[in-house]
Design an enzyme around this catalytic site. Structure first.
Site, PDB file in Angstrom:
ATOM      1  N   TYR A 123      26.470  50.181  56.712  1.00 37.27           N
ATOM      2  CA  TYR A 123      25.755  50.647  55.401  1.00 37.27           C
ATOM      3  C   TYR A 123      25.415  52.028  55.205  1.00 37.27           C
ATOM      4  O   TYR A 123      24.664  52.250  54.281  1.00 37.27           O
ATOM      5  CB  TYR A 123      24.384  49.598  55.261  1.00 37.27           C
ATOM      6  N   CYS A 133       6.264  58.699  49.534  1.00 39.01           N
ATOM      7  CA  CYS A 133       7.031  59.171  48.296  1.00 39.01           C
ATOM      8  C   CYS A 133       7.466  57.940  47.873  1.00 39.01           C
ATOM      9  O   CYS A 133       7.233  57.976  46.372  1.00 39.01           O
ATOM     10  CB  CYS A 133       8.039  59.992  48.688  1.00 39.01           C
ATOM     11  N   ASP A 139      16.306  62.995  49.484  1.00 36.88           N
ATOM     12  CA  ASP A 139      17.387  62.470  50.182  1.00 36.88           C
ATOM     13  C   ASP A 139      18.434  61.523  49.608  1.00 36.88           C
ATOM     14  O   ASP A 139      19.405  61.628  49.980  1.00 36.88           O
ATOM     15  CB  ASP A 139      16.730  61.917  51.438  1.00 36.88           C
ATOM     16  N   CYS A 174       5.696  47.575  32.742  1.00 33.51           N
ATOM     17  CA  CYS A 174       4.870  48.074  33.711  1.00 33.51           C
ATOM     18  C   CYS A 174       3.832  48.266  33.257  1.00 33.51           C
ATOM     19  O   CYS A 174       2.459  48.287  33.916  1.00 33.51           O
ATOM     20  CB  CYS A 174       5.581  49.419  34.475  1.00 33.51           C
TER      21      CYS A 174
HETATM   22  S1  SF4 Z   1      23.322  58.955  59.686  1.00 34.94           S
HETATM   23 FE1  SF4 Z   1      22.135  57.129  60.554  1.00 34.94          FE
HETATM   24  S2  SF4 Z   1      22.864  55.392  59.174  1.00 34.94           S
HETATM   25 FE2  SF4 Z   1      24.251  56.800  58.988  1.00 34.94          FE
HETATM   26  S3  SF4 Z   1      25.851  56.456  60.555  1.00 34.94           S
HETATM   27 FE3  SF4 Z   1      24.664  58.020  61.322  1.00 34.94          FE
HETATM   28  S4  SF4 Z   1      22.877  56.684  62.496  1.00 34.94           S
HETATM   29 FE4  SF4 Z   1      24.324  55.227  61.024  1.00 34.94          FE
HETATM   30  S1  SF4 Z   2      13.697  58.971  44.576  1.00 34.01           S
HETATM   31 FE1  SF4 Z   2      13.004  60.177  46.115  1.00 34.01          FE
HETATM   32  S2  SF4 Z   2      11.496  61.594  45.497  1.00 34.01           S
HETATM   33 FE2  SF4 Z   2      11.665  59.982  43.875  1.00 34.01          FE
HETATM   34  S3  SF4 Z   2      10.142  58.424  44.623  1.00 34.01           S
HETATM   35 FE3  SF4 Z   2      12.071  57.764  45.531  1.00 34.01          FE
HETATM   36  S4  SF4 Z   2      11.890  58.783  47.565  1.00 34.01           S
HETATM   37 FE4  SF4 Z   2      10.332  59.832  46.302  1.00 34.01          FE
HETATM   38  S1  SF4 Z   3       6.276  45.352  36.134  1.00 33.74           S
HETATM   39 FE1  SF4 Z   3       4.708  45.450  37.612  1.00 33.74          FE
HETATM   40  S2  SF4 Z   3       5.605  44.675  39.579  1.00 33.74           S
HETATM   41 FE2  SF4 Z   3       7.146  44.892  38.027  1.00 33.74          FE
HETATM   42  S3  SF4 Z   3       7.871  46.871  38.484  1.00 33.74           S
HETATM   43 FE3  SF4 Z   3       6.439  47.240  36.883  1.00 33.74          FE
HETATM   44  S4  SF4 Z   3       4.371  47.717  37.909  1.00 33.74           S
HETATM   45 FE4  SF4 Z   3       5.805  46.735  39.493  1.00 33.74          FE
END
Ligand code: SF4
Ligand code: SF4
Ligand code: SF4
Length: 375
Positions: free
Chosen positions: A22, A257, A279, A319
């Site tokens: 995955y 985050c 990422d 939301c």
């Molecule tokens: S980067 Fe992480 S998830 Fe992807 S193949 Fe390597 S160990 Fe697996």
């Molecule tokens: S997409 Fe990345 S930067 Fe944005 S909330 Fe998710 S983890 Fe954080």
């Molecule tokens: S409606 Fe409520 S539970 Fe659904 S994504 Fe938005 S904040 Fe989250």
């Protein structure tokens, strides 16, 4: 002025000794013009440390290493890192973390991590059967034993580590045994992340490894029941998502985050020096600069950065009137991709989970405050 900064460096680019079924980074790399940028050069590392020091000017700089597999670059790279921090770090307070599949850890690595206070994130999906389902190498060989050997070495050298587990449909059927397996091995710092469908898969129906809302809802509820039972019996297991929610009862905002409701710039540095905001978005189109040519200030003012951050501001009307908005905040932007009106794919799972658990989060928080639960 002192400032804080967090960086995530990919010293081995997308290279990995494993071929997990995955792997989201493999999917991203395959979709880019350049799949593998090679190993990060020492000169580039030196520039990163110099620029981070200048920017922080005595503040804190947290540097994470990730992949691909960040150990593939070899230990000398990290020894150089420590040297550069000593030589060019000024009075900035640097700290390090590293996410690894654990299979390449040796005594030498573990000793180094211990000596230099690295916090290690170990990818382990549960017991042998669950882990080996997806986490295999290029010969399709199982990796569980090698990962466990790596963990034993970390324990031998008292390296701090936590466990990162990818939540798949298979895991959703084995939540209790997985949780108990972690507890039995005294792994008490856990993080679970739902398996992602590649960004390129815009179909909402054809999902290979990623989980459904229903599965995620049941997973969260079951995991919460197990966690709650242990918490009130004074056997607290740290689960990052639950720790973050609990923190709200202590007036702390989320540190994760993906729970903050808006994106922040995480400065993902690929091995050629190119920088991305997150990422999940290390595609050319999201590139915000290159550490070799741009300052952090310039990258922060870049239109791509500003657009990336602004587009995560939630404008979903559902939301805005949701009773759990202050907790949920429409979740991580990555889970809103390809969804109608930008609503989080897991909306229903979150809503039902918060209805199910919030009173008991409150209960745990109260017991911590009144010292009936000692952390
Ligand atoms: S980067 Fe992480 S998830 Fe992807 S193949 Fe390597 S160990 Fe697996
Ligand atoms: S997409 Fe990345 S930067 Fe944005 S909330 Fe998710 S983890 Fe954080
Ligand atoms: S409606 Fe409520 S539970 Fe659904 S994504 Fe938005 S904040 Fe989250």
């Amino acid at each position: 002025m002192k400032r804080n900064l967090s960086l995530m460096i990919k010293p081995s680019s997308s290279k990995c000794n494993l071929n997990c079924k995955y792997c989201f980074y493999h999917s991203i790399a395959e979709a880019r013009d350049i799949e593998d940028y090679g190993f990060l050069k020492e000169d580039t590392l030196k520039v990163i440390i110099e620029k981070a020091s200048d920017y922080c000017n005595g503040g804190s700089c947290v540097i994470g290493f990730q992949g691909g597999e960040p150990l593939l670059i070899g230990l000398n790279f990290y020894k150089k890192l420590i040297e550069f921090v000593k030589d060019f770090g000024n009075n900035t307070n640097f700290s390090f973390s590293l996410q690894t599949n654990g299979t390449l850890i040796t005594d030498e690595w573990a000793e180094f991590f211990s000596k230099n206070n690295f916090l290690i994130g170990l990818s382990l999906d549960g017991n042998k059967d669950i882990h080996n389902l997806n986490r295999v190498n290029y010969k399709n060989e199982e990796t569980f034993n090698k990962v466990m050997r790596g963990i034993k070495l970390l324990q031998k050298y008292n390296v701090e580590f936590n466990i990162l587990t990818v939540v798949t449909s298979a895991l959703c059927k084995k939540i209790e045994s997985t949780y108990n397996f972690f507890k039995k091995n005294n792994f008490k710092y856990l993080q679970f992340i739902p398996c992602l469908e590649p960004l390129e898969n815009t179909s909402l129906t054809s999902r290979k490894f990623s989980i459904t809302k229903e599965e995620y809802k049941n997973f969260l509820m079951k995991l919460f029941d197990l966690w709650y039972e242990d918490a009130i019996n004074n056997n607290y297991v740290s689960i990052r998502m639950f720790d973050n929610i609990l923190g709200l009862f202590f007036n702390q905002d989320y540190e994760a985050c993906d729970m903050k409701g808006v994106c922040s710039c995480q400065h993902i540095i690929e091995s050629d020096g190119s920088v991305y905001p997150c990422d999940f978005y290390t595609y050319e189109t999201y590139k915000i600069g290159n550490i070799l040519t741009d300052s952090f200030n310039i990258m922060h003012r870049n239109t791509t950065t500003i657009n990336f951050l602004n587009s995560s501001i939630n404008k979903n009307s559902k939301c805005n009137s949701c009773k759990y908005y202050s907790i949920c905040r429409n979740g991580c932007r990555r889970h809103r991709e390809n969804q109608v009106n930008n609503l989080n794919y897991f909306c229903e799972a979150y809503y039902d989970f918060y209805s199910y658990s919030i009173d008991r989060f409150n209960d745990v928080a109260f017991k911590i405050k009144t010292r009936k639960i000692i952390l």
